[in-house]
Design a protein around this motif. Structure first.
Motif: not given
Ligand SMILES: N[C@@H](CCC(=O)N[C@@H](CS)C(=O)NCC(=O)O)C(=O)O
Length: 217
Positions: A21, A50, A54, A58-59, A61-62, A70-72
């Motif tokens: 994050d 969640h 996602h 996982q974290i 999320t946006y 999801f996915e940075t």
């Protein structure tokens, strides 16, 4: 529209900036976008509410209105495309900055994650002693190549971009092992990233989540 991201309710690193994050917070700070954070427990991350956001549980999320990501890589690309500050206006320079984002997560990060796995998840396995030098060798090959390309430049392609944000974020994962300090130009590159006011704001906000009062409810 309010932007909401998710983060660990209790971070394994206690807020040293390694949870992903942090990258999203940094991108939002660089582009001056206010955001809210919804902490998620390890149990809740694997539950339907969640997983709807996602699929891999996982974290981070946006969420922004109807949009859930999801996915940075995708999240930071989205932020960088919609707000000034992370991608240059020239089309070719922009494409090169995006290339560095992909290089960070596709080429540089995988061996670094292997090291984390080898140490934390496979630390008690009989093959540990043979595997660690192999994994470290793969990391060093990438760092040799990256430092050769960076040379004495401040950033990978002219001005700071989303490519640098992602590359510095990935290299920061090497701080605990100390490997990055064997590469003075890369260590200085990472330090330049960490010195950015937006990085510091993001770091402090993440740390506050883990050092403040415990979550209620
Ligand atoms: N490729 C994903 C990786 C996401 C990821 O690995 N998140 C970690 C936190 S940094 C996580 O949620 N780990 C807990 C788990 O996988 O159960 C991204 O870049 O967003």
């Amino acid at each position: 529209m309010t932007i909401t991201i998710t983060a660990f309710e209790r971070s394994p690193d206690g807020g040293k900036g390694l949870s992903r994050d942090m990258r999203v917070r940094w991108a939002l700070e660089e582009t001056g976008q206010p955001y809210e954070v919804r902490p998620v427990s390890f149990r809740a991350m694997k539950e339907p509410a969640h997983l709807a956001l996602h699929p891999f549980g996982q974290i981070p999320t946006y969420e922004e209105g109807d949009l859930a990501l999801f996915e940075t890589g995708a999240i930071i690309f989205h932020i960088a495309e919609r707000h000034a500050g992370l991608l240059p206006p020239d089309a070719n320079a922009r494409a090169r900055a995006i290339t560095w984002m992909f290089a960070a997560i596709n080429t540089v990060e995988p061996p670094i994650l292997e090291l984390v796995t080898a140490k934390l998840l496979e630390g008690d396995k009989p093959w540990r002693a043979q595997r660690l030098p192999l994994v470290e060798g793969r990391i060093r090959e990438r760092l040799d190549q990256l430092s050769a390309r960076l040379g004495n430049a401040d950033w990978l392609e002219g001005a700071f971009s989303a490519g640098d944000l992602m590359m510095v974020s990935v290299l920061l994962r090497l701080k605990p092992s100390g490997i990055v300090y064997d590469y003075p130009t890369l260590a200085a590159y990472v330090a330049r990233g960490e010195a950015r006011p937006a990085y510091k704001r993001a770091f402090d906000a993440q740390l506050a989540l883990y050092t403040g009062p415990p979550p209620t409810g």
